[in-house]
Design an enzyme around this catalytic site. Structure first.
Site, PDB file in Angstrom:
ATOM      1  N   ILE A  57       0.927  -1.213   0.076  1.00  0.00           N
ATOM      2  CA  ILE A  57      -0.160  -0.054   0.061  1.00  0.00           C
ATOM      3  C   ILE A  57       0.883   1.306   0.059  1.00  0.00           C
ATOM      4  CG2 ILE A  57      -0.123   0.220   2.547  1.00  0.00           C
ATOM      5  CD1 ILE A  57      -3.239   1.062   1.881  1.00  0.00           C
TER       6      ILE A  57
ATOM      7  N   GLY B 150       3.431   1.799  -1.638  1.00  0.00           N
ATOM      8  CA  GLY B 150       4.224   1.944  -3.124  1.00  0.00           C
ATOM      9  C   GLY B 150       3.281   2.765  -3.783  1.00  0.00           C
TER      10      GLY B 150
ATOM     11  N   ASP C 119       1.563   2.332  -6.758  1.00  0.00           N
ATOM     12  CA  ASP C 119       0.466   1.499  -7.215  1.00  0.00           C
ATOM     13  C   ASP C 119      -0.802   1.682  -5.883  1.00  0.00           C
ATOM     14  OD1 ASP C 119       1.479   1.528  -9.557  1.00  0.00           O
ATOM     15  OD2 ASP C 119       0.988  -0.784  -9.816  1.00  0.00           O
TER      16      ASP C 119
ATOM     17  N   GLN D 205       9.643  -6.784  -3.893  1.00  0.00           N
ATOM     18  CA  GLN D 205      11.256  -5.781  -4.450  1.00  0.00           C
ATOM     19  C   GLN D 205      11.064  -5.816  -5.928  1.00  0.00           C
ATOM     20  OE1 GLN D 205      13.627  -4.584  -5.495  1.00  0.00           O
ATOM     21  NE2 GLN D 205      14.645  -6.263  -6.298  1.00  0.00           N
TER      22      GLN D 205
ATOM     23  N   SER E 119       3.711  -8.765 -14.213  1.00  0.00           N
ATOM     24  CA  SER E 119       4.448  -7.869 -15.009  1.00  0.00           C
ATOM     25  C   SER E 119       4.790  -8.119 -16.411  1.00  0.00           C
ATOM     26  CB  SER E 119       5.636  -7.515 -14.187  1.00  0.00           C
ATOM     27  OG  SER E 119       6.824  -6.800 -14.913  1.00  0.00           O
TER      28      SER E 119
ATOM     29  N   GLU F 103       7.501  -7.704 -17.549  1.00  0.00           N
ATOM     30  CA  GLU F 103       8.862  -8.196 -17.541  1.00  0.00           C
ATOM     31  C   GLU F 103       8.824  -9.635 -17.878  1.00  0.00           C
ATOM     32  OE1 GLU F 103      12.236  -7.173 -16.740  1.00  0.00           O
ATOM     33  OE2 GLU F 103      11.351  -5.527 -17.668  1.00  0.00           O
TER      34      GLU F 103
ATOM     35  N   TYR G 234      13.905 -10.958 -10.847  1.00  0.00           N
ATOM     36  CA  TYR G 234      12.524 -10.419 -10.385  1.00  0.00           C
ATOM     37  C   TYR G 234      11.632 -10.902 -11.460  1.00  0.00           C
ATOM     38  CZ  TYR G 234       8.903  -6.854 -11.102  1.00  0.00           C
ATOM     39  OH  TYR G 234       7.634  -6.262 -11.325  1.00  0.00           O
TER      40      TYR G 234
ATOM     41  N   LYS H 189       8.059 -13.208 -10.758  1.00  0.00           N
ATOM     42  CA  LYS H 189       6.709 -12.811 -11.196  1.00  0.00           C
ATOM     43  C   LYS H 189       6.173 -13.971 -12.001  1.00  0.00           C
ATOM     44  CE  LYS H 189       5.983  -8.776  -9.484  1.00  0.00           C
ATOM     45  NZ  LYS H 189       5.072  -8.324  -8.585  1.00  0.00           N
TER      46      LYS H 189
ATOM     47  N   ARG I 106       5.951   7.572  -8.631  1.00  0.00           N
ATOM     48  CA  ARG I 106       6.961   6.737  -9.250  1.00  0.00           C
ATOM     49  C   ARG I 106       8.208   6.753  -8.296  1.00  0.00           C
ATOM     50  NH1 ARG I 106       7.702   1.522 -11.125  1.00  0.00           N
ATOM     51  NH2 ARG I 106       8.167   1.662 -13.283  1.00  0.00           N
TER      52      ARG I 106
HETATM   53  P1  NAP Z   1       6.943  -0.093  -5.617  1.00  0.00           P
HETATM   54  O1  NAP Z   1       6.587   1.484  -5.676  1.00  0.00           O
HETATM   55  O2  NAP Z   1       8.123  -0.370  -5.629  1.00  0.00           O
HETATM   56  O3  NAP Z   1       5.875  -0.420  -4.317  1.00  0.00           O
HETATM   57  C1  NAP Z   1       6.193  -1.795  -3.857  1.00  0.00           C
HETATM   58  C2  NAP Z   1       5.547  -1.990  -2.472  1.00  0.00           C
HETATM   59  O4  NAP Z   1       5.766  -3.213  -1.975  1.00  0.00           O
HETATM   60  C3  NAP Z   1       5.957  -1.105  -1.409  1.00  0.00           C
HETATM   61  O5  NAP Z   1       4.638  -0.664  -0.593  1.00  0.00           O
HETATM   62  C4  NAP Z   1       7.036  -1.775  -0.648  1.00  0.00           C
HETATM   63  O6  NAP Z   1       7.064  -1.437   0.761  1.00  0.00           O
HETATM   64  C5  NAP Z   1       6.313  -3.096  -0.615  1.00  0.00           C
HETATM   65  N1  NAP Z   1       7.132  -4.317  -0.340  1.00  0.00           N
HETATM   66  C6  NAP Z   1       8.356  -4.585  -0.413  1.00  0.00           C
HETATM   67  N2  NAP Z   1       8.840  -5.639   0.139  1.00  0.00           N
HETATM   68  C7  NAP Z   1       7.854  -6.136   0.738  1.00  0.00           C
HETATM   69  C8  NAP Z   1       7.583  -7.176   1.609  1.00  0.00           C
HETATM   70  N3  NAP Z   1       8.942  -8.006   1.825  1.00  0.00           N
HETATM   71  N4  NAP Z   1       6.641  -7.443   2.147  1.00  0.00           N
HETATM   72  C9  NAP Z   1       5.383  -6.523   1.992  1.00  0.00           C
HETATM   73  N5  NAP Z   1       5.495  -5.462   1.181  1.00  0.00           N
HETATM   74  C10 NAP Z   1       6.822  -5.275   0.599  1.00  0.00           C
HETATM   75  O7  NAP Z   1       5.979  -0.704  -6.713  1.00  0.00           O
HETATM   76  P2  NAP Z   1       4.808  -0.196  -7.708  1.00  0.00           P
HETATM   77  O8  NAP Z   1       5.170   0.369  -8.957  1.00  0.00           O
HETATM   78  O9  NAP Z   1       3.783   0.321  -6.811  1.00  0.00           O
HETATM   79  O10 NAP Z   1       4.219  -1.849  -8.265  1.00  0.00           O
HETATM   80  C11 NAP Z   1       3.199  -2.557  -7.538  1.00  0.00           C
HETATM   81  C12 NAP Z   1       3.270  -3.792  -7.875  1.00  0.00           C
HETATM   82  O11 NAP Z   1       3.087  -4.074  -9.428  1.00  0.00           O
HETATM   83  C13 NAP Z   1       4.723  -4.342  -7.564  1.00  0.00           C
HETATM   84  O12 NAP Z   1       4.523  -5.885  -7.434  1.00  0.00           O
HETATM   85  C14 NAP Z   1       5.404  -4.620  -8.973  1.00  0.00           C
HETATM   86  O13 NAP Z   1       6.203  -5.630  -8.990  1.00  0.00           O
HETATM   87  C15 NAP Z   1       4.047  -4.737  -9.954  1.00  0.00           C
HETATM   88  N6  NAP Z   1       4.373  -4.129 -11.361  1.00  0.00           N
HETATM   89  C16 NAP Z   1       4.707  -2.759 -11.181  1.00  0.00           C
HETATM   90  C17 NAP Z   1       4.720  -2.058 -12.590  1.00  0.00           C
HETATM   91  C18 NAP Z   1       5.217  -0.782 -12.754  1.00  0.00           C
HETATM   92  O14 NAP Z   1       5.174  -0.345 -13.826  1.00  0.00           O
HETATM   93  N7  NAP Z   1       4.991   0.279 -11.754  1.00  0.00           N
HETATM   94  C19 NAP Z   1       4.653  -2.832 -13.889  1.00  0.00           C
HETATM   95  C20 NAP Z   1       4.208  -4.065 -13.632  1.00  0.00           C
HETATM   96  C21 NAP Z   1       4.128  -4.879 -12.456  1.00  0.00           C
HETATM   97  P3  NAP Z   1       8.132  -0.123   1.256  1.00  0.00           P
HETATM   98  O15 NAP Z   1       7.175   1.237   0.876  1.00  0.00           O
HETATM   99  O16 NAP Z   1       8.072  -0.345   2.736  1.00  0.00           O
HETATM  100  O17 NAP Z   1       9.448  -0.547   0.646  1.00  0.00           O
HETATM  101  O1  G4F Z   2      12.492   2.257 -15.208  1.00  0.00           O
HETATM  102  P1  G4F Z   2      13.063   0.839 -15.123  1.00  0.00           P
HETATM  103  O2  G4F Z   2      14.043   0.409 -14.097  1.00  0.00           O
HETATM  104  O3  G4F Z   2      11.771  -0.278 -15.173  1.00  0.00           O
HETATM  105  P2  G4F Z   2      11.808  -1.702 -15.653  1.00  0.00           P
HETATM  106  O4  G4F Z   2      13.261  -2.452 -15.677  1.00  0.00           O
HETATM  107  O5  G4F Z   2      11.291  -1.597 -17.001  1.00  0.00           O
HETATM  108  O6  G4F Z   2      10.964  -2.407 -14.569  1.00  0.00           O
HETATM  109  C1  G4F Z   2       9.776  -1.599 -14.180  1.00  0.00           C
HETATM  110  O7  G4F Z   2       8.751  -2.068 -15.116  1.00  0.00           O
HETATM  111  C2  G4F Z   2       8.426  -3.432 -14.919  1.00  0.00           C
HETATM  112  C3  G4F Z   2       6.902  -3.701 -16.065  1.00  0.00           C
HETATM  113  O8  G4F Z   2       7.572  -4.052 -17.273  1.00  0.00           O
HETATM  114  C4  G4F Z   2       7.949  -3.740 -13.621  1.00  0.00           C
HETATM  115  F1  G4F Z   2       7.384  -5.076 -13.526  1.00  0.00           F
HETATM  116  C5  G4F Z   2       9.079  -3.531 -12.554  1.00  0.00           C
HETATM  117  O9  G4F Z   2       8.673  -3.737 -11.294  1.00  0.00           O
HETATM  118  C6  G4F Z   2       9.332  -2.017 -12.609  1.00  0.00           C
HETATM  119  O10 G4F Z   2       8.358  -1.254 -12.145  1.00  0.00           O
HETATM  120  O11 G4F Z   2      14.051   0.539 -16.332  1.00  0.00           O
HETATM  121  C7  G4F Z   2      13.387   0.901 -17.634  1.00  0.00           C
HETATM  122  C8  G4F Z   2      14.448   0.786 -18.706  1.00  0.00           C
HETATM  123  C9  G4F Z   2      15.482  -0.502 -18.474  1.00  0.00           C
HETATM  124  O12 G4F Z   2      15.682  -0.915 -20.038  1.00  0.00           O
HETATM  125  C10 G4F Z   2      16.759   0.036 -17.917  1.00  0.00           C
HETATM  126  O13 G4F Z   2      17.973  -0.752 -18.483  1.00  0.00           O
HETATM  127  O14 G4F Z   2      15.478   1.921 -18.599  1.00  0.00           O
HETATM  128  C11 G4F Z   2      16.734   1.392 -18.640  1.00  0.00           C
HETATM  129  N1  G4F Z   2      17.744   2.500 -18.055  1.00  0.00           N
HETATM  130  C12 G4F Z   2      18.712   3.045 -18.578  1.00  0.00           C
HETATM  131  N2  G4F Z   2      19.351   3.625 -17.535  1.00  0.00           N
HETATM  132  C13 G4F Z   2      17.573   2.436 -16.734  1.00  0.00           C
HETATM  133  C14 G4F Z   2      18.896   3.447 -16.469  1.00  0.00           C
HETATM  134  N3  G4F Z   2      17.118   2.127 -15.747  1.00  0.00           N
HETATM  135  C15 G4F Z   2      17.016   2.454 -14.399  1.00  0.00           C
HETATM  136  N4  G4F Z   2      16.217   2.130 -13.423  1.00  0.00           N
HETATM  137  N5  G4F Z   2      18.151   3.492 -14.129  1.00  0.00           N
HETATM  138  C16 G4F Z   2      18.853   3.911 -14.995  1.00  0.00           C
HETATM  139  O15 G4F Z   2      19.891   4.657 -14.611  1.00  0.00           O
END
Ligand code: NAP
Ligand code: G4F
Length: 351
Positions: A13, A15, A17, A92, A138, A140, A161, A165, A196
């Protein structure tokens, strides 16, 4: 018959989303319960604006300490809350960090999903109450499978990761088939917002370019600029999560915009918005490259459009503008404080 207030339980909650989903569910008059991790500093910044002290008001948002690595705690919270819907967003969630912490990432992402499914199965068996379950999968998981990707595209995960998933996806589907549970997998492509995390590339870019614009930072260090992602707005995507749990039948859905842009495209768009020459300030840091990269993600969300009536509302250009504007305001506030002698030490770190 009287009105029954729906109760939702959200892992993750705190994070990005989790915060948007909480706002959405509260607006739909749910009672919302969230699991937070104990930390030595406050970690509820994204939901502080909607949290009210239960001593002072009649509230619909409740927080519980717990962790996806702690099965008994999860079962206890479920039995206490008795939710109608559970959204498993905790993870994570940083792909590159998952190469540094593979075992921990798998424990939270894969085993954590299994633990909460087991807790729901036990809870349902003993109480007879149906619990609808949303699993945050995801794009991913598609990894090296060529675009466009939809619900029938084979998984080819490219990081610990993503492997975690994929396991979470199969646990969720298997429990649906084995025990008749109402479980759905939402396969969401990248979604971003001003909330974000600052180590994901979009926010890292808007945060750093805004600070550079105001003279608070000199350079932005990045990894691979050629990777392409299907980037949507998180506020739109949590609507799709909720819709999936309101259907008659539990099914899995891809959620995406159907457009793909490179990291370089994002940089150009943000720099144009902020009127900066990005090439003068961006440098490569090899620490931000990944041992195995996902080259291109591009989702086909036709099923979500047809079955859920879901479509994204915010365009790529609007998303970048929204994030840049927000971070420019943060940088302005920081500059005011810096000019007054305040010292910020943490900014500039990034993965
Ligand atoms: P986020 O901002 O990284 O939030 C992750 C949440 O998980 C935070 O509340 C974190 O708590 C909590 N968490 C981490 N480790 C935990 C543990 N051991 N036990 C319980 N809670 C834990 O991620 P988000 O972007 O909101 O994404 C939400 C979900 O969608 C995640 O599962 C992510 O993998 C998935 N997802 C995200 C995207 C994207 O583009 N955003 C796309 C596809 C899937 P803390 O605040 O304490 O760290
Ligand atoms: O923003 P990113 O770290 O996101 P990534 O790896 O796509 O993962 C996110 O989206 C997933 C859904 O497809 C989620 F499941 C996952 O939890 C997360 O929310 O990186 C995006 C792209 C990558 O290709 C990375 O190599 O950006 C490239 N990149 C280039 N420079 C970088 C950087 N990424 C990060 N984090 N930091 C850099 O400096």
């Amino acid at each position: 018959m009287g009105y029954i207030m729906k109760r939702a339980l959200i892992t993750g909650i705190t994070g990005q989303d989790g915060a948007y989903l909480t706002e959405l569910l509260l607006s739909k008059k749910y009672e919302v319960h969230g699991i937070i991790r104990r930390a030595s500093s406050f970690n509820t910044g994204r939901i502080d604006h909607i949290y009210q002290d239960p001593h002072e008001a009649k509230v619909n948002l409740f927080l519980h300490y717990g962790d996806l690595t702690d099965a008994t705690g999860l079962l206890r919270i479920l039995n206490e809350v008795k939710p109608h819907e559970v959204y498993n967003l905790g993870a994570q969630s940083h792909v590159r960090v998952s190469f540094d912490q593979p075992e921990y990432t798998a424990d939270v992402v894969a085993m954590g999903t299994l633990r909460i499914l087991e807790a729901i199965r036990d809870h349902q068996q003993f109480t007879g109450n149906e619990v609808r379950f949303y699993q945050a999968c995801s794009s991913e998981m598609f990894g090296a499978s060529p675009p466009p990707q939809d619900e029938n595209t084979p998984f080819y995960p490219r990081s610990p990761y993503a492997v975690g998933k994929v396991a979470g996806f199969h646990f969720t589907r298997n429990y649906r088939e084995a025990y008749g549970m109402f479980n759905v997998n939402g396969i969401l492509f990248n979604h971003e917002s001003p909330k974000r995390g600052e180590t994901f590339v979009t926010r890292k870019i808007t945060r750093a370019l805004s600070r550079i614009k105001l003279g608070l930072q000199d350079y932005l260090y990045l990894g691979n600029l050629d990777a392409k992602r299907d980037w949507g707005y998180a506020g739109d995507y949590v609507e799709a999560m909720w819709l999936m749990l309101q259907q008659d039948k539990p099914e899995d859905y891809v959620v995406a915009t159907g457009e793909t842009w490179s990291v370089r495209d994002f940089l150009i768009e943000a720099a144009t918005y902020l009127e900066l020459d990005w090439e003068a300030v961006v440098k490569l840091d090899e620490r931000f490259l990944r041992p195995t990269e996902v080259r291109e993600l591009l989702g086909d969300a036709s099923k979500a459009k047809n079955n859920l009536g879901w479509e994204p509302k915010v365009s790529f250009k609007e998303l970048v503008g929204m994030m840049a504007e927000h971070d420019l305001e943060l940088a302005r506030q920081e500059k005011t404080l810096t000019d007054a002698g305040h010292n910020f030490t943490q900014l500039g770190r990034g993965e």
